[in-house]
Design an enzyme around this catalytic site. Structure first.
Site, PDB file in Angstrom:
ATOM      1  CB  SER A 190      -0.904  -0.101   1.156  1.00  0.00           C
ATOM      2  OG  SER A 190      -1.865  -0.958   1.182  1.00  0.00           O
TER       3      SER A 190
ATOM      4  CG  HIS B 218       8.870   0.853  -2.917  1.00  0.00           C
ATOM      5  ND1 HIS B 218       9.222   0.471  -4.192  1.00  0.00           N
ATOM      6  CD2 HIS B 218       7.678   0.422  -2.444  1.00  0.00           C
ATOM      7  CE1 HIS B 218       8.242  -0.124  -4.618  1.00  0.00           C
ATOM      8  NE2 HIS B 218       7.180  -0.307  -3.755  1.00  0.00           N
TER       9      HIS B 218
ATOM     10  CG  ASP C 279      -3.063  34.189  -1.406  1.00  0.00           C
ATOM     11  OD1 ASP C 279      -2.675  35.207  -1.346  1.00  0.00           O
ATOM     12  OD2 ASP C 279      -4.032  33.497  -2.336  1.00  0.00           O
TER      13      ASP C 279
END
Length: 594
Positions: A57, A223, A419
């Site tokens: 996952s 990963h 912002d």
């Protein structure tokens, strides 16, 4: 990369199942075998080939988001970045049985190959599948032939192209053998390369390798593996894309020339977001990729995908995949048109971008209409207002210079209460107006010529302030023409411009609910216009604008992003940047007039 998470622990036993439950709750066509973390298609047809995928996952929407008619039959989901167990995979195989056979399409990682391979053998031995084969996706070019000779190339996002073609083929009742043949041929024609700005952050894990601010990773996996190359100083986007495309397109590189691209070959391009880039930035990266493919490599992709396909949690990176459909068609004894049809075939998988169905770039398109949004209504000599050219230039120039000088304060204030873009926007539009003045726009002394030129510049300003200025100036130009047509000869300019501004402000109020007291640019505009209309004196109107701008320090925002900020303390007792910018502009006009 922030280490903060809503789920701070590595809670594979809670985080992953909860996400899978939500997916299936939102998509009733899917079911979840909770104890095995298997997502399956309720409408699976056992007379068709079963196409199963899965893996660790953290790559969502891969692979659970691709379960559905026309794509995957089922997936097995492991822990974060960890292969599912053999039992999970076997449960997936058993949940979607097929009379034709089962294909396990995986990315080429050791854990996945072992567990899916073992599950395939167990499925055959246990009678869960009459035919079952593991088809590893091997598209990464970052490592090179000599280093990946034994284990094969890693799998990156290119596998979704193979997956989409095979899912559609299975839905069209292709045989097991035919699907395997096509899958191998397509996979062989895939090349991918990734890049990242930093590692992703896995909930609960610490001590990731630090990637410096001036470093860009080439060959980034999905990963948190170390990248093949670290480039410093940080390259330009053009330089980065050039390096990435060289790795997948250069036929003279013996380590990475896995796929040959000939002139006029049909290709598919897939630009994949690792999860942490904005859609805006991904789109710009895709555009640069397309531009360089055409100019440097003579490659014009027939099918283009740009989206989130296979992520690395919140990884700030992307990958580029090319697939030579022409060669894949030859090697699988199909046609390019057939492969394109399979790519464009409808699927009910929730995460697949169906908007791309049947969107080959070679299909004839309707001609794009030519529009000229900058075209202005002609102003006759009797309608125009002529003033001293030097005075016209000086008033507008000083207004812009004052606004530019205020930019540091405007930005600082907006960083606290908004912002942070107000100062840059005001400075940008002011500099653009100065350029049109430098080009001699005011030399004729025509107020309308200058006004229309400024309107065109403000139209590109963007943001709420840009919209307000744009509406105001357009309405002012219209009302100015109306009042000129009614004015008698010799009427002073003030007696034309003041009521024109009043009318323009009324038009603006139809588009915004902001009024005095809401801490916006309207806090300055409204008293300025009212005083100018009442007193017909620019100096007095500017004084009211100064007082109003200073008064915004004590107002609570009620509009825009600033309204979401807490009440705060003295550190938030700042002027509204938009209101202050307008005050500086009208003050500049007044000072130059004097």
């Amino acid at each position: 990369m922030s280490a903060k998470h809503y789920f701070p622990e590595t809670a594979a036993n809670t985080l992953v199942p909860r996400a899978l439950k939500a997916l299936c709750a939102a998509n009733p066509s899917l079911s979840l075998i909770e104890d095995q973390r298997v997502v399956l298609n309720n409408a699976h047809n056992r007379s068709q080939v079963s196409l199963i995928s899965g893996g660790g996952s953290g790559h969502e929407p891969a692979w659970s988001g691709y379960v559905g008619d026309g794509l995957l039959s089922a997936v097995a989901c492991g822990d974060i970045f960890a292969s599912p167990s053999m039992k999970q995979v076997l449960a997936a195989i058993a949940s979607v049985p097929s009379e034709k056979g089962t294909i396990l399409l995986i990315t080429n990682y050791t854990g996945d190959k072992l567990h899916f391979g073992l599950a395939a053998e167990r499925a055959l031995a246990g009678g869960f599948a009459g035919k079952c084969i593991v088809l590893p996706a091997t598209d990464d070019v970052s490592i090179g032939r000599s280093r990946c000779e034994k284990v094969g190339r890693r799998g990156l996002a290119g596998n979704v192209i193979t997956m989409k073609i095979l899912g559609a083929a299975a839905a069209r009742d292709y045989s097991f053998e035919r699907c395997v043949e096509i899958g191998k041929a397509v996979n062989k024609q895939l090349v991918s390369i990734g890049s990242a700005l930093d590692h992703c952050h896995v909930p609960g894990r610490q001590n990731h390798e630090n990637i410096g601010d001036d470093v860009c990773v080439i060959g980034a996996g999905i990963h948190n593996e170390p990248g093949a190359q670290k480039i410093s100083p940080f390259p330009s986007v053009e330089g980065l894309i050039s390096q990435l495309l060289t790795l997948i397109c250069d036929q003279n590189d013996p380590e990475r020339a896995f796929v040959k691209f000939n002139k006029n070959d049909d290709t598919a391009l897939l630009v994949n977001n690792y999860g942490g880039l904005s859609n805006l930035e991904l789109g710009a990266l895709t555009q640069e990729t397309l531009a360089q493919l055409e100019t440097k490599w003579d490659i014009k992709p027939t099918k283009i995908y740009s989206d989130v396909f296979e992520t690395s949690l919140n990884g700030p990176g992307f990958s580029i995949t090319l697939c030579n459909l022409t060669t894949a068609a030859k090697e699988s004894k199909t046609s390019v048109s057939e492969l394109l049809e399979l790519l464009g075939a409808e699927t009910k998988a929730p995460a697949w971008p169906n908007v791309l169905s049947n969107t080959s770039t070679k299909v004839a398109r309707k001609a794009t209409p030519v529009v000229d949004i900058n075209k202005q209504t002609d102003i006759s000599a009797s309608e125009d207002i002529k003033v001293d050219p030097k005075l016209l230039d000086a008033t507008i120039r000083l207004a812009c210079e004052r606004a530019i000088a205020a930019e540091p304060d405007l930005t600082k204030w907006d960083m606290v209460m908004g912002d942070g873009d107000c100062g840059e926007a005001v400075k940008g539009v002011s500099e653009a107006i100065l350029k049109i003045l430098d080009n001699g726009t005011a030399k004729s002394g025509s107020v309308f010529t200058v006004l229309h030129a400024i309107i065109n510049v403000v139209d590109d300003m963007g943001g709420t302030l840009g919209a307000i200025f744009g509406i105001l100036l357009a309405a002012f130009a219209t009302s100015l023409r109306t009042h000129i047509s009614k004015a008698t000869s010799g009427t002073e300019l003030m007696h034309i411009s003041a009521p024109s501004l009043t009318q323009a402000v009324e038009s603006l109020k139809q588009h915004t609910g902001a009024r005095v007291g809401d801490r916006t640019v309207m806090d300055v505009l409204l008293p300025f216009a009212e005083t100018l209309e009442k007193e017909r004196d620019l100096g007095k109107a500017v004084k009211s604008a100064e007082t109003a701008a200073e008064g915004t320090r004590d107002l609570k925002p009620k509009f825009g992003r600033a309204s979401y900020v807490g009440a705060g303390g003295d550190e938030q007792r700042l002027p509204d940047p938009g209101a202050w910018a307008l005050m500086e502009m009208v003050k500049g006009i007044c000072d130059a007039s004097n």
